[in-house]
Motif scaffolding. Structure first.
Motif, PDB file in Angstrom:
ATOM      1  N   LEU A  30       0.829  -1.199   0.000  1.00  0.00           N
ATOM      2  CA  LEU A  30       0.000   0.000   0.000  1.00  0.00           C
ATOM      3  C   LEU A  30       0.865   1.250   0.000  1.00  0.00           C
ATOM      4  N   GLU A  31       0.315   2.311  -0.536  1.00  0.00           N
ATOM      5  CA  GLU A  31       0.938   3.621  -0.403  1.00  0.00           C
ATOM      6  C   GLU A  31       0.522   4.183   0.948  1.00  0.00           C
ATOM      7  N   GLY A  32       1.473   4.631   1.728  1.00  0.00           N
ATOM      8  CA  GLY A  32       1.185   5.184   3.048  1.00  0.00           C
ATOM      9  C   GLY A  32       0.984   4.099   4.085  1.00  0.00           C
ATOM     10  N   ASN A  33       0.537   4.520   5.264  1.00  0.00           N
ATOM     11  CA  ASN A  33       0.359   3.623   6.393  1.00  0.00           C
ATOM     12  C   ASN A  33      -1.028   3.791   6.997  1.00  0.00           C
ATOM     13  N   PRO A  34      -1.835   2.732   7.002  1.00  0.00           N
ATOM     14  CA  PRO A  34      -3.134   2.834   7.669  1.00  0.00           C
ATOM     15  C   PRO A  34      -2.944   3.213   9.139  1.00  0.00           C
ATOM     16  N   THR A  35      -3.876   3.959   9.666  1.00  0.00           N
ATOM     17  CA  THR A  35      -3.815   4.391  11.061  1.00  0.00           C
ATOM     18  C   THR A  35      -3.831   3.194  12.000  1.00  0.00           C
ATOM     19  N   LEU A  36      -4.694   2.226  11.705  1.00  0.00           N
ATOM     20  CA  LEU A  36      -4.840   1.045  12.556  1.00  0.00           C
ATOM     21  C   LEU A  36      -3.970  -0.101  12.051  1.00  0.00           C
ATOM     22  N   ASP A  37      -3.534  -0.969  12.974  1.00  0.00           N
ATOM     23  CA  ASP A  37      -2.752  -2.150  12.590  1.00  0.00           C
ATOM     24  C   ASP A  37      -3.614  -3.193  11.892  1.00  0.00           C
ATOM     25  N   GLY A  38      -4.904  -3.131  12.100  1.00  0.00           N
ATOM     26  CA  GLY A  38      -5.842  -4.035  11.460  1.00  0.00           C
ATOM     27  C   GLY A  38      -7.242  -3.507  11.666  1.00  0.00           C
ATOM     28  N   ASP A  39      -8.139  -3.877  10.766  1.00  0.00           N
ATOM     29  CA  ASP A  39      -9.508  -3.387  10.872  1.00  0.00           C
ATOM     30  C   ASP A  39     -10.404  -4.178   9.923  1.00  0.00           C
ATOM     31  N   MET A  40     -11.707  -3.931  10.088  1.00  0.00           N
ATOM     32  CA  MET A  40     -12.701  -4.473   9.166  1.00  0.00           C
ATOM     33  C   MET A  40     -13.291  -3.285   8.412  1.00  0.00           C
ATOM     34  N   ILE A  41     -13.244  -3.360   7.107  1.00  0.00           N
ATOM     35  CA  ILE A  41     -13.862  -2.332   6.268  1.00  0.00           C
ATOM     36  C   ILE A  41     -15.191  -2.903   5.802  1.00  0.00           C
ATOM     37  N   THR A  72     -14.153  -6.406   4.084  1.00  0.00           N
ATOM     38  CA  THR A  72     -12.745  -6.796   3.977  1.00  0.00           C
ATOM     39  C   THR A  72     -12.082  -6.636   5.338  1.00  0.00           C
ATOM     40  N   LEU A  73     -11.339  -7.645   5.756  1.00  0.00           N
ATOM     41  CA  LEU A  73     -10.483  -7.533   6.938  1.00  0.00           C
ATOM     42  C   LEU A  73      -9.060  -7.314   6.439  1.00  0.00           C
ATOM     43  N   TYR A  74      -8.301  -6.482   7.150  1.00  0.00           N
ATOM     44  CA  TYR A  74      -6.891  -6.322   6.787  1.00  0.00           C
ATOM     45  C   TYR A  74      -6.043  -6.259   8.041  1.00  0.00           C
ATOM     46  N   GLU A  75      -4.772  -6.586   7.870  1.00  0.00           N
ATOM     47  CA  GLU A  75      -3.804  -6.509   8.959  1.00  0.00           C
ATOM     48  C   GLU A  75      -2.474  -6.049   8.373  1.00  0.00           C
ATOM     49  N   VAL A  76      -1.928  -4.983   8.946  1.00  0.00           N
ATOM     50  CA  VAL A  76      -0.633  -4.478   8.498  1.00  0.00           C
ATOM     51  C   VAL A  76       0.439  -5.487   8.890  1.00  0.00           C
ATOM     52  N   GLN A  77       1.281  -5.849   7.937  1.00  0.00           N
ATOM     53  CA  GLN A  77       2.388  -6.764   8.187  1.00  0.00           C
ATOM     54  C   GLN A  77       3.672  -6.010   8.530  1.00  0.00           C
ATOM     55  N   GLU A  78       3.970  -4.980   7.723  1.00  0.00           N
ATOM     56  CA  GLU A  78       5.165  -4.153   7.951  1.00  0.00           C
ATOM     57  C   GLU A  78       4.844  -2.714   7.573  1.00  0.00           C
ATOM     58  N   ARG A  79       5.464  -1.780   8.292  1.00  0.00           N
ATOM     59  CA  ARG A  79       5.315  -0.351   8.013  1.00  0.00           C
ATOM     60  C   ARG A  79       6.668   0.217   7.588  1.00  0.00           C
ATOM     61  N   PHE A  80       6.636   1.089   6.592  1.00  0.00           N
ATOM     62  CA  PHE A  80       7.824   1.738   6.073  1.00  0.00           C
ATOM     63  C   PHE A  80       7.512   3.213   5.887  1.00  0.00           C
ATOM     64  N   LEU A  98     -11.026  -5.425  -2.840  1.00  0.00           N
ATOM     65  CA  LEU A  98      -9.844  -5.092  -2.054  1.00  0.00           C
ATOM     66  C   LEU A  98      -9.243  -3.772  -2.506  1.00  0.00           C
ATOM     67  N   ARG A  99      -9.187  -3.564  -3.785  1.00  0.00           N
ATOM     68  CA  ARG A  99      -8.621  -2.342  -4.340  1.00  0.00           C
ATOM     69  C   ARG A  99      -9.449  -1.127  -3.948  1.00  0.00           C
ATOM     70  N   VAL A 100     -10.771  -1.233  -4.053  1.00  0.00           N
ATOM     71  CA  VAL A 100     -11.655  -0.119  -3.706  1.00  0.00           C
ATOM     72  C   VAL A 100     -11.595   0.163  -2.214  1.00  0.00           C
ATOM     73  N   HIS A 101     -11.641  -0.874  -1.390  1.00  0.00           N
ATOM     74  CA  HIS A 101     -11.622  -0.676   0.059  1.00  0.00           C
ATOM     75  C   HIS A 101     -10.318  -0.029   0.530  1.00  0.00           C
ATOM     76  N   MET A 102      -9.175  -0.463   0.020  1.00  0.00           N
ATOM     77  CA  MET A 102      -7.914   0.140   0.443  1.00  0.00           C
ATOM     78  C   MET A 102      -7.849   1.599  -0.006  1.00  0.00           C
ATOM     79  N   SER A 103      -8.301   1.874  -1.211  1.00  0.00           N
ATOM     80  CA  SER A 103      -8.337   3.251  -1.686  1.00  0.00           C
ATOM     81  C   SER A 103      -9.295   4.098  -0.841  1.00  0.00           C
ATOM     82  N   ALA A 104     -10.428   3.507  -0.436  1.00  0.00           N
ATOM     83  CA  ALA A 104     -11.425   4.240   0.353  1.00  0.00           C
ATOM     84  C   ALA A 104     -10.891   4.666   1.716  1.00  0.00           C
ATOM     85  N   ILE A 105      -9.913   3.919   2.257  1.00  0.00           N
ATOM     86  CA  ILE A 105      -9.334   4.325   3.550  1.00  0.00           C
ATOM     87  C   ILE A 105      -8.080   5.188   3.342  1.00  0.00           C
ATOM     88  N   GLY A 106      -7.839   5.573   2.088  1.00  0.00           N
ATOM     89  CA  GLY A 106      -6.742   6.492   1.795  1.00  0.00           C
ATOM     90  C   GLY A 106      -5.403   5.854   1.520  1.00  0.00           C
TER      91      GLY A 106
END
Length: 182
Positions: A30-41, A72-80, A98-106
């Motif tokens: 992903l581009e950027g870093n989600p605020t949460l380490d994991g979430d349900m969209i 969609t459930l997601y979990e951050v594996q690594e942050r850079f 998956l593409r729409v949901h990740m884009s929707a959270i920025g």
């Protein structure tokens, strides 16, 4: 990732998909870093009103649009710095979910220009003047990583994995080397 060898196996597998008994795991950059380490969209999706190839979440100026549930459930594996890698588990199977949901959270997927991602070069990632300016990937950085289901005949639990493609692994390694947070 699955191919049925008989009609019976096909309809039994199809039934598992229909009942949402098949667990799929995806890997993405992903581009950027989600605020949460994991979430349900939990945002419904519909075909985009103006762009045939796209789908969207509520909030667009809408005419009569047919939205369907999408989770969609997601979990951050690594942050850079500027990037993150995630695992995602779709609970529904909507087109481009998956593409729409990740884009929707920025946080669109690297290379996913249809949903706000960017084509980036080795120079963009490494910030080295001598690095290539050609895009490192020309499509979304999404990989179907794992699938779990019951064997259609024996009903034995099965887990299949597909190694991450060398292209996506090389990009991940480059980001890990040049964009570490430490």
């Amino acid at each position: 990732m699955l191919i049925a060898k008989s009609d019976e196996a096909h309809w039994r597998l199809s039934l598992q998909f229909e009942r949402r008994e098949v667990q799929k795991t995806y890997f993405a950059i992903l581009e950027g870093n989600p605020t949460l380490d994991g979430d349900m969209i939990d945002q419904p999706l519909a075909a985009h009103p103006a762009i045939k190839e796209r789908h969207c979440v509520p909030g667009f100026p809408t005419r009569q649009m047919l939205f369907k549930d999408a989770v969609t459930l997601y979990e951050v594996q690594e942050r850079f710095v500027g990037f993150s890698t995630v695992h995602m588990w779709p609970k529904t199977g909507r087109t481009h979910q998956l593409r729409v949901h990740m884009s929707a959270i920025g946080h669109p997927m690297l290379g996913d220009t249809l949903y706000g991602g960017h084509l980036m070069s080795e120079r963009d990632i490494t910030q080295e003047e001598s690095a290539s300016t050609e895009p490192v990937i020309s499509h979304q950085s999404l990989h179907a990583f794992q699938i779990e289901f019951k064997h259609p005949i024996t009903e034995k639990p099965m887990k299949l994995e597909a190694p991450i493609s060398p292209l996506i692994q090389n990009i991940t390694n480059m980001i890990r080397k040049y964009r570490s947070c430490s």
